[in-house]
Design a protein around this motif. Structure first.
Motif, PDB file in Angstrom:
ATOM      1  N   UNK A   1      40.395  59.335  35.388  1.00  0.00           N
ATOM      2  CA  UNK A   1      39.161  58.596  34.412  1.00  0.00           C
ATOM      3  C   UNK A   1      38.222  59.695  33.828  1.00  0.00           C
ATOM      4  N   UNK A   2      37.674  59.735  32.813  1.00  0.00           N
ATOM      5  CA  UNK A   2      36.718  60.625  32.437  1.00  0.00           C
ATOM      6  C   UNK A   2      35.343  60.224  33.091  1.00  0.00           C
ATOM      7  N   UNK A   3      34.933  58.961  33.731  1.00  0.00           N
ATOM      8  CA  UNK A   3      33.934  58.968  34.182  1.00  0.00           C
ATOM      9  C   UNK A   3      34.165  59.447  35.837  1.00  0.00           C
ATOM     10  N   UNK A   4      35.049  59.337  36.468  1.00  0.00           N
ATOM     11  CA  UNK A   4      35.532  60.257  37.654  1.00  0.00           C
ATOM     12  C   UNK A   4      35.010  61.699  37.743  1.00  0.00           C
ATOM     13  N   UNK A   5      35.513  62.163  36.658  1.00  0.00           N
ATOM     14  CA  UNK A   5      35.340  63.644  36.580  1.00  0.00           C
ATOM     15  C   UNK A   5      33.821  63.986  36.115  1.00  0.00           C
ATOM     16  N   UNK A   6      33.085  63.016  35.524  1.00  0.00           N
ATOM     17  CA  UNK A   6      31.573  63.087  35.156  1.00  0.00           C
ATOM     18  C   UNK A   6      30.808  63.170  36.541  1.00  0.00           C
ATOM     19  N   UNK A   7      31.284  61.984  37.163  1.00  0.00           N
ATOM     20  CA  UNK A   7      30.605  61.728  38.604  1.00  0.00           C
ATOM     21  C   UNK A   7      30.615  63.034  39.417  1.00  0.00           C
ATOM     22  N   UNK A   8      31.880  63.466  39.562  1.00  0.00           N
ATOM     23  CA  UNK A   8      32.095  64.380  40.834  1.00  0.00           C
ATOM     24  C   UNK A   8      31.436  65.653  40.077  1.00  0.00           C
ATOM     25  N   UNK A   9      31.754  66.339  39.029  1.00  0.00           N
ATOM     26  CA  UNK A   9      31.133  67.505  38.261  1.00  0.00           C
ATOM     27  C   UNK A   9      29.502  67.232  38.238  1.00  0.00           C
ATOM     28  N   UNK A  10      28.968  66.116  38.172  1.00  0.00           N
ATOM     29  CA  UNK A  10      27.338  66.083  38.159  1.00  0.00           C
ATOM     30  C   UNK A  10      26.582  66.404  39.546  1.00  0.00           C
ATOM     31  N   UNK A  11      27.548  66.421  40.582  1.00  0.00           N
ATOM     32  CA  UNK A  11      27.094  66.589  41.919  1.00  0.00           C
ATOM     33  C   UNK A  11      26.497  68.079  41.841  1.00  0.00           C
TER      34      UNK A  11
END
Length: 212
Positions: free
Chosen positions: A174-184
């Motif tokens: 999901x796009x939100x998962x990629x955003x959350x992880x890379x946001x770290x």
């Protein structure tokens, strides 16, 4: 509103030039506040006692690729915060919006992509990402400053693993998962710069955009 200085995404850009814009939208990336005056805590927010307009500086990942570049950026922010002029009295409240360290976003994308088929590969990539950031952090500040930040990074890694483990069942990202992880990557970068600034005689604070 405030002024945004975009220093580009390279060491040369940081060293040689800036582009100045008027900027009013909300910030999404993690950031670091710098000022020559003492911090004032008010209603759980950090603010600086000054009538001068804020200046916001944006640094891309390539300008934060090494410990030396974090030092260059930190020293630049201190210099800019202290800069005065004929119409400026006192320190300038200064904020830096930072990208993830150069190469970090690619590592975190690899963590997510690997988790679809090989969780061990995802854990290996995540370990590389975290340890590489900690290595830079340790070059910038002593253990009494870095200790708590290292602990936070490692806890973040556990949180990331909890997120990506579910991808094996979904077999999609999901796009939100990629955003959350890379946001770290941005969060770790801001904390790394903050660690260096704490070694200097200037008031500063880092902001997690997830809390804004």
């Amino acid at each position: 509103s405030f002024k945004l200085r975009d220093w580009g995404s390279s060491e040369a850009a940081v060293a040689s030039h800036t582009r100045l814009y008027s900027y009013t939208p909300p910030l999404r990336a993690s950031a670091v506040q710098v000022n020559g005056d003492p911090l004032v805590q008010q209603q759980k927010r950090t603010c600086f006692p000054t009538n001068n307009a804020w200046e916001v500086h944006k640094f891309g990942g390539a300008s934060l690729a090494t410990a030396e570049l974090y030092k260059t950026v930190g020293d630049l922010l201190i210099s800019e915060a202290a800069r005065g002029g004929e119409q400026v009295v006192g320190a300038i409240p200064t904020m830096a919006v930072v990208s993830a360290r150069g190469g970090m976003t690619d590592l975190l994308v690899q963590v997510v992509d690997s988790a679809l088929n090989n969780l061990q590969a995802a854990e290996t990539a995540l370990g590389e990402a975290v340890e590489s950031q900690i290595a830079v952090l340790r070059e910038l500040a002593p253990p009494d400053i870095t200790g708590a930040i290292e602990t936070s990074f490692r806890q973040d890694a556990q949180d990331i693993l909890s997120v990506v483990r579910s991808l094996r069942m979904l077999q999609s990202v999901p796009a939100v998962t990629m955003e959350v992880v890379t946001g770290f990557g941005e969060i770790w970068s801001a904390q790394t710069l903050y660690a260096y600034l704490q070694t200097k005689t200037t008031a500063c604070q880092w902001i997690d955009a997830r809390d804004v």
